[in-house]
Design an enzyme around this catalytic site. Structure first.
Site, short mmCIF file in Angstrom:
data_model
loop_
_atom_site.label_atom_id
_atom_site.label_comp_id
_atom_site.label_asym_id
_atom_site.label_seq_id
_atom_site.Cartn_x
_atom_site.Cartn_y
_atom_site.Cartn_z
CG HIS A 65 -6.39 39.72 6.16
ND1 HIS A 65 -7.74 39.85 5.95
CD2 HIS A 65 -6.03 38.52 5.62
CE1 HIS A 65 -8.18 38.78 5.29
NE2 HIS A 65 -7.16 37.96 5.09
NE ARG A 97 -20.69 53.39 22.03
CZ ARG A 97 -20.26 54.35 21.23
NH1 ARG A 97 -19.00 54.42 20.87
NH2 ARG A 97 -21.11 55.24 20.78
CG ASP A 132 -6.29 29.72 11.79
OD1 ASP A 132 -6.30 30.94 12.00
OD2 ASP A 132 -6.65 29.20 10.72
CG ASP A 165 -6.19 25.17 12.57
OD1 ASP A 165 -4.95 25.16 12.41
OD2 ASP A 165 -6.98 25.38 11.64
CB SER A 219 -0.55 23.83 3.57
OG SER A 219 -1.08 25.12 3.44
O1 F6P Z 1 -5.83 30.11 8.27
C1 F6P Z 1 -5.38 31.40 8.53
C2 F6P Z 1 -6.47 32.41 8.32
O2 F6P Z 1 -5.95 33.68 8.67
C3 F6P Z 1 -7.78 32.13 9.05
O3 F6P Z 1 -7.75 32.51 10.40
C4 F6P Z 1 -8.74 32.94 8.22
O4 F6P Z 1 -10.04 32.41 8.32
C5 F6P Z 1 -8.23 32.78 6.84
O5 F6P Z 1 -6.85 32.45 6.95
C6 F6P Z 1 -8.38 34.01 5.97
O6 F6P Z 1 -7.93 33.69 4.70
P1 F6P Z 1 -7.71 34.74 3.54
O7 F6P Z 1 -6.42 35.48 3.81
O8 F6P Z 1 -7.63 33.92 2.32
O9 F6P Z 1 -8.86 35.70 3.58
#
Ligand code: F6P
Length: 327
Positions: A257, A167, A132, A134, A109
């Site tokens: 998610h 495990r 993230d 990042d 973005s």
């Molecule tokens: O950038 C945020 C994030 O949650 C990443 O950690 C992940 O790889 C990606 O978005 C997943 O994206 P989408 O919701 O489009 O599957």
């Protein structure tokens, strides 16, 4: 302050992150406080192209500070990647009399914001909204703390079954190519190890772990893995264990998610509120093309070019803490 900005547009873009709503609220209220009109742009850059925009008043953002997700919706917009799409977006801004933008989102973005700002000389300030963590120049991003807590609570639950069955579990977390979520959630949940992209480039972490006898006196093990082609992801690692180290009873859990949802933590709400106010201050001081960051608990301004440069390194100190505390 002598800024010509009379109206700003605010949008959320890319993957949603807990605290984005707190950021929208703060941006809206800070702008109105300073006599600036606010327009909410829906579905990220897509809303700038389709004109899905509405005027925000102070009560448009009431009762959202505690909500996960984003009331503005979000999207990854392919059209905005094209010069034609960005031209339409600029025309929408002119039609709507939006003088500047606040973009809340992650790496992709802010990369889009940087291109758009340079192409059309539009003042843009970014807020780092991504689980993230990042982005370069900020100690933390909005949503990271909440996601870390969500992962920690999930790993605590997996530990119960891992211990009962003795495990080895690979637990895959998000982060794209950034290992912060995996590393810090491994420390917070007392996991044995983290397999992260920053280290996988240099060495085979799986064989290192197993050959160093990482289970020692333990009868179960939890290993946090960053989703990434570089680490191979949890499924591939488990496959390798099944063939190369068949003595282990291995299972995989991909958190997915659920890491992005939930009510933001106090830390994320406060961070988002501080950054939202700082974004409006920055625009009024004629700062542009900067991301708001936080460093040593002070607000800092990072040029987009640096924020998105992928210079962020993993902390050796954190790696050592995990190594020492998991013996
Ligand atoms: O950038 C945020 C994030 O949650 C990443 O950690 C992940 O790889 C990606 O978005 C997943 O994206 P989408 O919701 O489009 O599957």
């Amino acid at each position: 302050m002598t800024s010509n900005i009379k109206c700003i547009g605010v949008l959320t873009s890319g993957g949603d992150a807990p605290g984005m709503n707190a950021a929208i609220r703060s941006v809206t209220r800070a702008a109105i406080f300073d006599g600036i009109r606010v327009k909410g742009i829906y579905r990220g850059y897509k809303g700038l192209i389709t004109g899905e925009i509405s005027e925000f008043k102070t009560n448009s953002v009431s009762n959202i500070i505690q909500q996960g997700g984003t009331i503005l919706k979000t999207a990854r917009c392919a059209e905005f990647l094209t010069p034609e799409g960005r031209k339409v977006a600029y025309e929408t801004m002119q039609r709507e009399e939006i003088d500047a933008l606040v973009v809340i989102g992650g790496d992709g973005s802010l990369t889009g914001a940087n291109i758009f700002a340079n192409e059309f000389d539009v003042p843009i300030v970014g807020l780092p909204g991504t689980i993230d963590n990042d982005l370069y120049g900020t100690d933390v991003t909005i949503g990271y703390d909440t996601a870390l807590n969500t992962i920690m609570q999930s790993v605590d639950k997996i530990r119960d079954t891992a211990t009962s069955h003795e495990r080895l579990f690979f637990i895959e977390v998000m982060g794209r190519n950034c290992g912060y979520l995996a590393l810090n959630s491994a420390i917070a949940s007392g996991a044995e190890a983290a397999i992260i992209p920053e280290i996988s480039i240099e060495k085979d972490q799986l064989s290192d772990l197993i050959e160093q006898g990482f289970r020692k006196s333990k009868n179960s093990s939890l290993v946090l893995v960053t989703e990434s082609e570089i680490t191979g992801g949890a499924l591939k690692l488990a496959e390798r264990v099944k063939t190369e180290y068949p003595q282990y009873d291995v299972r995989v859990s991909i958190l997915g998610h659920l890491q992005r949802g939930g009510s933001p933590s106090a830390q994320d709400r406060i961070l988002a509120s501080r950054m939202g106010v700082a974004a409006i201050r920055a625009l009024l001081e004629d700062q542009r093309n900067v991301m708001i960051g936080i460093h040593e608990n002070e607000i800092v301004y990072i040029p987009f070019k640096r924020a998105i440069k992928k210079e962020r390194e993993i902390s050796d100190e954190l790696l050592e803490v995990l190594r020492i505390s998991s013996i």
